[in-house]
Design an enzyme around this catalytic site. Structure first.
Site, short mmCIF file in Angstrom:
data_model
loop_
_atom_site.label_atom_id
_atom_site.label_comp_id
_atom_site.label_asym_id
_atom_site.label_seq_id
_atom_site.Cartn_x
_atom_site.Cartn_y
_atom_site.Cartn_z
N LYS A 287 18.88 64.74 21.97
CA LYS A 287 20.12 65.36 22.46
C LYS A 287 19.83 66.56 23.36
O LYS A 287 20.71 67.01 24.09
CB LYS A 287 21.01 65.76 21.29
CG LYS A 287 21.63 64.57 20.58
CD LYS A 287 22.63 64.98 19.52
CE LYS A 287 23.35 63.79 18.93
NZ LYS A 287 22.51 63.01 17.99
C1 LIG Z 1 22.75 61.54 17.72
C2 LIG Z 1 21.57 60.77 17.20
C3 LIG Z 1 21.52 59.36 17.25
C4 LIG Z 1 22.67 58.50 17.72
O1 LIG Z 1 22.93 58.56 19.07
P1 LIG Z 1 24.33 58.05 19.64
O2 LIG Z 1 24.30 58.33 21.08
O3 LIG Z 1 25.37 58.85 18.91
O4 LIG Z 1 24.44 56.60 19.31
C5 LIG Z 1 20.35 58.72 16.84
N1 LIG Z 1 19.31 59.42 16.37
C6 LIG Z 1 19.32 60.77 16.28
C7 LIG Z 1 18.14 61.49 15.72
C8 LIG Z 1 20.46 61.50 16.70
O5 LIG Z 1 20.45 62.84 16.62
#
Ligand SMILES: *Cc1c(COP(=O)(O)O)cnc(C)c1O
Length: 437
Positions: A107
């Site tokens: 993220k």
């Molecule tokens: C947010 C997150 C996801 C999921 O991603 P999306 O875009 O919401 O499908 C998967 N793994 C981790 C570690 C995350 O922080």
């Protein structure tokens, strides 16, 4: 580029407005009016381009002249200023490690891009902007770092006291500067309720310019396409066939960005949506029935989502053609037991440590490749295993060391303001903070 509201196609806005507003009327998500195509020469020869150049080319059609080219180049470069290696786990499965950013979470990429766009768009505003977020752990850290020291922006993060891991807490509380952490005596739902109340409170909104850094914001969603280009660049060095791409999915923003890149001309054999027990989408692919559910708590908790917001963007991309969607995406649901077993087996067989989210992806891709022999692919490694130590140590009996990148942070002191799960306390904090500036 303009964007329309998926719940009201009459509402169209430019990139700037979509970034600032996050959502349209009726909480509708924004979607690009056209799908800009990649130059095929570019896609076939990614190794000729630097990562910064790839990131810039990936984003520029979505922004047009709303951000000057030199500024966008700088933003794109800062967004991916860390390693994103593609590593082989075994003969048929590789992993794109997206966790070498400042908070060891994928993220980071979206949060860094969004913060810098927002800062650019708001540079002539007189009021400081306050980004207000509630976090259960992971998102808050990425947002905090993404906005750290970005001029014109303050970040206020609410997190539940005693309910985030040590590493996560440091990431939220030790930065200081323009990042304020509120330790709420309550749970994540309380934090979220307080934030929602703040967004609708007139007293607060007449004094402060509040915004969210929600994952449905296009400036967080679109830059995720860059992962897939950087993966393909490395894939093309060693492999002849197109990859099967497997994405651990919760809100489905990440996989949706990959699919968008595919519609623009990225080469991919197939996509696999890897889910934990929250299986709304795998269920839909099986039955054609979409039934949102209450989220179930699992070891891969960043994917505990019962009604994924970005599903509607995926349907729009495929023009609501179920048959087309089914030829391109398969879905799997992996329970906690298989998640732990996968962490253990992959560590024993290949010496690679998966975090629970990547383990869900590995198990899903393995199943797909068994059903479709002769293909190869990669998973997206979305978080560093050190962020989920209990699960990883339980499964593989290994002690994971805190990576060097975190050493400095772990030595810093935690700075928080404690509040009760009481809206008046939050309001007082926000208004006082504003007075000080
Ligand atoms: C947010 C997150 C996801 C999921 O991603 P999306 O875009 O919401 O499908 C998967 N793994 C981790 C570690 C995350 O922080």
């Amino acid at each position: 580029m303009n964007y329309y509201n998926l719940k009201d196609e009459q509402e169209t806005v430019d990139f700037k407005t979509a970034t600032i507003k996050s959502q349209g009327h009726h909480k509708g998500l924004f979607f690009p009016e056209s799908i800009p195509q990649f130059d095929q020469d570019f896609i076939q020869n990614l190794h000729l381009y630097s990562n910064e150049e790839i990131a810039f080319r990936c984003m520029k059609d979505f922004i047009g002249d709303e951000i000057p080219e030199e500024v966008l180049k700088k933003i794109a470069a800062e967004t991916i200023s860390f390693d994103i290696p593609l590593k082989k786990i075994n003969d048929s499965i590789s992993v794109l490690e997206l966790f070498h950013g400042p908070t060891l979470a994928f993220k980071d990429v979206g949060a860094r891009f969004m913060s810098r766009c927002l800062s650019y768009f708001l540079k002539d505003q007189h009021k400081k902007v306050t980004v207000l977020v509630a976090t259960s752990g992971d998102t808050g850290g990425a947002v905090a770092h993404g906005f750290y020291n970005v001029p014109g922006i303050n970040v206020v993060i609410l997190y539940p006291k005693n309910r985030v891991s040590l590493v996560q807490e440091k990431q939220l509380t030790a930065l200081g500067g323009n990042i304020y952490a509120l330790e709420v005596d309550g749970n994540f739902d309380d934090c979220q309720r307080l934030v929602k109340q703040a967004f609708s409170d007139e007293g607060i909104n007449s004094e402060l310019f509040l915004t969210s850094a929600n994952s449905i914001n296009i400036a967080r969603w679109l830059p995720q396409q860059i992962y897939y280009l950087l993966a393909l660049k490395q894939w093309q060095q060693n492999e002849k066939t197109d990859p099967v791409i497997c994405v651990p999915s919760g809100n489905f923003g990440n996989i949706c960005a990959g699919l968008l890149a595919y519609f623009r001309g990225l080469s991919a054999e197939h996509f696999v949506a890897a889910c934990n027990e929250n299986d709304v989408v795998p269920d839909y692919l099986e039955t054609r029935q979409y039934h949102p559910k209450k989220a179930t708590a699992t070891l891969s908790n960043a994917m505990d989502v019962g009604d994924p917001s970005n599903f509607t963007r995926i349907m729009e991309l495929f023009e609501h053609q179920f048959e087309h969607l089914k030829t391109m995406i398969s879905g799997y649901s992996i329970d906690d037991q298989l998640t732990l077993q996968t962490i253990q087996e992959v560590y024993q067989k290949y010496g690679y440590v998966l975090d629970p989210h990547a383990a869900v992806a590995f198990a899903s891709l393995e199943q797909y490749l068994n059903e479709n022999p002769g293909k190869k692919g990669f998973i997206l490694g979305t978080a560093h295993p050190v962020k989920f130590p209990e699960a990883v140590e339980k499964a593989a009996s290994i002690q994971i060391e805190i990576p060097e990148e975190l050493n400095d942070l772990m030595k810093k002191d935690k700075k928080t303001v404690e509040i009760h799960a009481d809206f008046e306390e939050l309001k007082r904090f926000l208004l006082n903070k504003n007075q000080e500036q």
